[in-house]
Design an enzyme around this catalytic site. Sequence first.
Site, PDB file in Angstrom:
ATOM      1  N   LYS A 186      27.013  48.639  40.761  1.00 46.00           N
ATOM      2  CA  LYS A 186      26.681  50.019  41.164  1.00 46.00           C
ATOM      3  C   LYS A 186      27.656  50.518  42.234  1.00 46.00           C
ATOM      4  O   LYS A 186      27.486  51.589  42.800  1.00 46.00           O
ATOM      5  CB  LYS A 186      25.253  50.091  41.697  1.00 46.00           C
ATOM      6  CG  LYS A 186      24.195  49.862  40.617  1.00 46.00           C
ATOM      7  CD  LYS A 186      22.824  50.012  41.199  1.00 46.00           C
ATOM      8  CE  LYS A 186      21.747  49.379  40.358  1.00 46.00           C
ATOM      9  NZ  LYS A 186      21.389  50.113  39.153  1.00 46.00           N
ATOM     10  N   CYS A 222      12.706  51.975  35.816  1.00 48.85           N
ATOM     11  CA  CYS A 222      12.087  50.771  36.429  1.00 48.85           C
ATOM     12  C   CYS A 222      11.155  51.128  37.576  1.00 48.85           C
ATOM     13  O   CYS A 222      11.066  50.392  38.572  1.00 48.85           O
ATOM     14  CB  CYS A 222      13.150  49.780  36.909  1.00 48.85           C
ATOM     15  SG  CYS A 222      14.176  49.122  35.610  1.00 48.85           S
TER      16      CYS A 222
HETATM   17  N1  PMP Z   1      16.939  48.246  43.394  1.00 46.06           N
HETATM   18  C1  PMP Z   1      17.301  49.494  43.089  1.00 46.06           C
HETATM   19  C2  PMP Z   1      16.940  50.611  44.017  1.00 46.06           C
HETATM   20  C3  PMP Z   1      18.007  49.741  41.912  1.00 46.06           C
HETATM   21  O1  PMP Z   1      18.355  50.992  41.602  1.00 46.06           O
HETATM   22  C4  PMP Z   1      18.331  48.668  41.065  1.00 46.06           C
HETATM   23  C5  PMP Z   1      19.089  48.890  39.777  1.00 46.06           C
HETATM   24  N2  PMP Z   1      18.697  49.997  39.050  1.00 46.06           N
HETATM   25  C6  PMP Z   1      17.949  47.382  41.446  1.00 46.06           C
HETATM   26  C7  PMP Z   1      17.258  47.214  42.613  1.00 46.06           C
HETATM   27  C8  PMP Z   1      18.279  46.190  40.610  1.00 46.06           C
HETATM   28  O2  PMP Z   1      19.655  45.988  40.584  1.00 46.06           O
HETATM   29  P1  PMP Z   1      20.300  44.939  39.586  1.00 46.06           P
HETATM   30  O3  PMP Z   1      19.797  45.289  38.227  1.00 46.06           O
HETATM   31  O4  PMP Z   1      21.767  45.157  39.713  1.00 46.06           O
HETATM   32  O5  PMP Z   1      19.874  43.580  40.018  1.00 46.06           O
END
Ligand code: PMP
Length: 407
Positions: free
Chosen positions: A221, A368
């Site tokens: 990200k 999510c």
């Molecule tokens: N926390 C937040 C606020 C996120 O936006 C995300 C990814 N959408 C995650 C955690 C999880 O990140 P990752 O999938 O790279 O482990």
Amino acid sequence: MKETIDGHARSVRSQIPLLTRELCGRPLVFLDNASTTPKPRSVIDAVVNYYERSTANVHRGVHSLGEEATRLFDDARREVAALIGASPGEVVLVRGTTEAINFVANGLELGPEDEVVFPASEHHANWIPWRVHGKPVPVPIDEDGVPRWETIEKLITSKTKLVSIGHVSNVTGAIAPVEEVVRIAKARGVPVLLDAAQSLSHLPLDVAKLGVDFLAASSHKAFGPSGVGILWSRKEFLAKCPLYQVGGGMISLNNDIDVGGFVPRDAPFKFEAGTPAIEATIGFGAAVKWMRAIGMDAIRQHDLAMSKYLFEGLSDIPGVRILAKKLPYEQRIALATFVVDAPAMTQESVARALCDMFGVCVSAGFHCTHVLHARAHLPGTVRASPHVYNTTEEIDVLLEGVREIAS
Ligand code: PMP
């Protein structure tokens, strides 16, 4: 405003190869950076260079390639540590934010009565671990998914073992009042975890200034490759944190005389059993270098101007509900989650139409965050998340698309 946004954007977008492609016969407009960011040429080159010139395992090889790979890998950890004002020995390389939070959840050895306080609006990565480890105590949120921070003080009790907050919400773009939360938690002796998945590439970060105890983030990200991320914590925690996986690379001494007797290396290596994501980590280092060359303050300036342009534009369109619309720009990043009132269309089909008809990539669904969407009474939303390389012209394409679909 246009000049601030486009001035920044033009100088960096030519460095990102993905942005030159077309989608459905239109120039690609990539507004899905909260999901993952496109990769600059220097990141791609760093990965390819490792494959073409320095392929070797790290911290093992005695030959020159091994030394080269190790140097590139260690430099990357140093680069990432510097971005957050940390020392490299406090940065554990993990697979991403999800693994970093799970690492802490496991490391705190929480019992079923040990409480973890976190906003109900959090991403599942900062929700589900507290269902499995300890007892979740969600901070109430309003109908737009913004935490009611004034309630947090009462929720912290003698049973609270951790306060865990997202620095920037992946749905509303709201920036958490970290200093205030840290002050309240620290007054009770409770450590604070900061999920920096959405902030690492948007805001200047300094762990000492923030005062948190743990910071979790992902490379992908922040313009780097996927498969790597960081868990930052202080040396004292890392020294006593239990090992959650063991194997090669993390051992200082193993002998067959004393069963069960082995000596792990010091942190962070003792937590990094097995061959790491070498090329992804090297790419992560290049991504951080790239962001630091632009300047985190310059990225934030672009972000502020972009927020205003995006929110004003979307607010003008009838039939569009924007979450957390009233938050001041200083308290958000350039990320808008909204619902388009279009008869017989789900929000997923709105996003699909934006892609097929206008070449615009956005997210749709629950992002999510099931609890946030339930609280907002929404079966799904559309999320547009620009970044430093996006121009006002691209936002105009999004607005044109949303306007057409809404009408
Ligand atoms: N926390 C937040 C606020 C996120 O936006 C995300 C990814 N959408 C995650 C955690 C999880 O990140 P990752 O999938 O790279 O482990």
